[in-house]
Design a protein around this motif. Structure first.
Motif, short mmCIF file in Angstrom:
data_model
loop_
_atom_site.label_atom_id
_atom_site.label_comp_id
_atom_site.label_asym_id
_atom_site.label_seq_id
_atom_site.Cartn_x
_atom_site.Cartn_y
_atom_site.Cartn_z
N ALA A 93 0.84 -1.21 0.00
CA ALA A 93 0.00 0.00 0.00
C ALA A 93 0.87 1.25 0.00
N MET A 94 1.93 1.27 0.82
CA MET A 94 2.79 2.45 0.87
C MET A 94 3.47 2.68 -0.48
N GLU A 95 3.83 1.60 -1.15
CA GLU A 95 4.46 1.73 -2.47
C GLU A 95 3.44 2.34 -3.46
N ALA A 96 2.18 1.89 -3.37
CA ALA A 96 1.15 2.45 -4.26
C ALA A 96 0.96 3.95 -3.97
N PHE A 97 1.04 4.34 -2.70
CA PHE A 97 0.93 5.78 -2.38
C PHE A 97 2.09 6.54 -3.01
N ARG A 98 3.29 5.95 -2.92
CA ARG A 98 4.46 6.61 -3.54
C ARG A 98 4.27 6.75 -5.05
N GLN A 99 3.58 5.78 -5.64
CA GLN A 99 3.37 5.81 -7.10
C GLN A 99 2.15 6.63 -7.49
N ASP B 118 -1.15 5.80 8.33
CA ASP B 118 0.23 6.29 8.40
C ASP B 118 0.56 7.22 7.24
N GLY B 119 0.03 6.93 6.05
CA GLY B 119 0.38 7.69 4.85
C GLY B 119 -0.35 9.03 4.79
#
Ligand SMILES: [Zn+2]
Length: 388
Positions: free
Chosen positions: A201-207, A235-236
């Motif tokens: 999920a955090m990687e998708a937010f970064r993308q 968290d994001g």
């Protein structure tokens, strides 16, 4: 021109008394907020009746209301939803699709396209929210698993003109190509109906994913050793939808989520289905039979199937639990949704913004709704559902 006076105007993070709003109906915009004496003398005057005057609500996740649904795939259903929602303070919304066969989904999107930005008798349609079919089999909720598909960038490219928001499971998106297509088309990517890990999920937010669809529902429950999508959402720096009916999540979570997300990232949604505002009954949602008992909508096996929530009630529910004053709470149903969608001239009462306004009484019940300066609902003139 129209002058709206005699109310307490919620503007910015406070409210103002003794001032008036000047509305230009041709451009559908607020021209000024100030002294009525400086406004044109020939303008029509609307009395605010001492009510609160707040920005119109925006529902980014709503399937239906008043017996009709986005998946009906026609403009008359969407117009009835628009009219029904206006009675609950909604001035703009994203009709939301369900996981069905491609023909049904395309027909629903065609329906949305046909009413985009159309001036009608209710809330304005901003574009579709595509919920499925690009979701996880393990977190279907009330979506029909028969029609699941792998995330398809070509579908997004073909319907980019009508899609505003897409809910999908990032762990199903091979190589992140689907998310990249959403980003290229300027469509809001929202993670949901997913078993994504915290890291995915955090990687998708970064993308570029900017939101999480109905936080807590349609995802793994929070675990302290595997925080998952819930942990990442909290968290994001992303928006979180919340269905604040006290059925989809415990009321204590309204307070907890607000503490973690603050006043700028929480977006209340209804996730309402066609039985909303009609009381008890049996309805269809995305091809599945749903029972509504007045407070919840469920499939035969007890799975929650959309809601019968309205945004004005969500606002009152959250304020009751959190103690937020109206001028702050209203951000959760207006300003934040506008920010999520990138609607720069909605969600605020400010000169230059659209004249989308709601009058609320002391109990925060909707008395009047204006879309583009035009009155579309008056509680004295009709009941909430145009079908009743
Ligand atoms: Zn939904």
């Amino acid at each position: 021109m129209k002058i709206i006076r005699g109310g307490r105007i919620v503007a910015g993070r406070t409210w103002i008394e003794g001032k008036a709003l000047l509305v230009d109906e041709a451009s559908e915009r607020l021209v000024a907020l100030g002294d009525e004496t400086a406004f044109p003398r020939d303008a029509e005057v609307v009395d605010g009746g001492g009510h609160w005057i707040v920005p119109g609500f925006i529902d980014v996740h709503v399937h239906g209301a008043c017996g009709v649904d986005t998946m009906d795939g026609n403009s008359s259903s969407l117009e009835a939803i628009a009219e029904g929602l206006a009675a609950h303070g909604v001035t703009a919304f994203c009709p939301t699709t369900m996981t069905m066969d491609e023909g049904h989904i395309v027909a629903a999107l065609d329906g949305v396209r046909s009413v985009l930005s159309r001036r009608g008798r209710g809330a304005r349609v901003l574009g579709a929210h595509l919920e499925g079919p690009y979701i996880s089999r393990r977190r279907l909720g009330a979506q029909d698993g028969t029609f699941l598909r792998r995330p398809d960038p070509d579908f997004v490219a073909a319907h980019g003109d009508v899609l505003r928001l897409v809910t999908f499971a990032p762990e199903e998106d091979e190589g992140g190509r689907f998310l990249a297509a959403l980003r290229d088309e300027g469509i809001v990517a929202s993670l949901g109906h997913s078993v994504a890990t915290y890291e995915q999920a955090m990687e998708a937010f970064r993308q570029g994913a900017r939101s999480v669809t109905h936080l807590f529902n349609g995802m793994e429950p929070f675990h302290h050793r595997a925080p998952g999508l819930v942990g990442a959402a909290l968290d994001g720096d992303v928006f979180c939808e919340l269905i604040a009916d006290g059925v989809h999540s415990h009321r204590a979570l309204f307070r907890l989520v607000l503490k973690l997300k603050g006043l700028d990232r929480l977006v209340l949604v209804s996730d309402a289905m066609r039985g909303a505002c009609l009381g008890e009954g049996e309805w269809d949602l995305g091809g599945q039979r749903v029972h509504v008992d007045g407070s919840a909508a469920t499939l035969r096996d007890g799975t929650l199937a959309g809601s019968v929530l309205t945004l004005d009630r969500a606002l009152r529910n959250v304020a009751a639990e959190t103690g937020l004053p109206l001028w702050e709470a209203v951000r959760l149903v207006s300003t934040n949704a506008a920010a999520l969608l990138g609607e720069r001239d909605r969600g605020r009462i400010e000169p230059g913004c659209r004249a989308d306004l709601v009058f609320l009484d002391e109990a925060w019940q909707v008395k009047k709704t204006f879309v583009g300066g035009k009155e579309v609902f008056d509680s004295h003139a009709r009941r909430d559902c145009p079908r009743l």
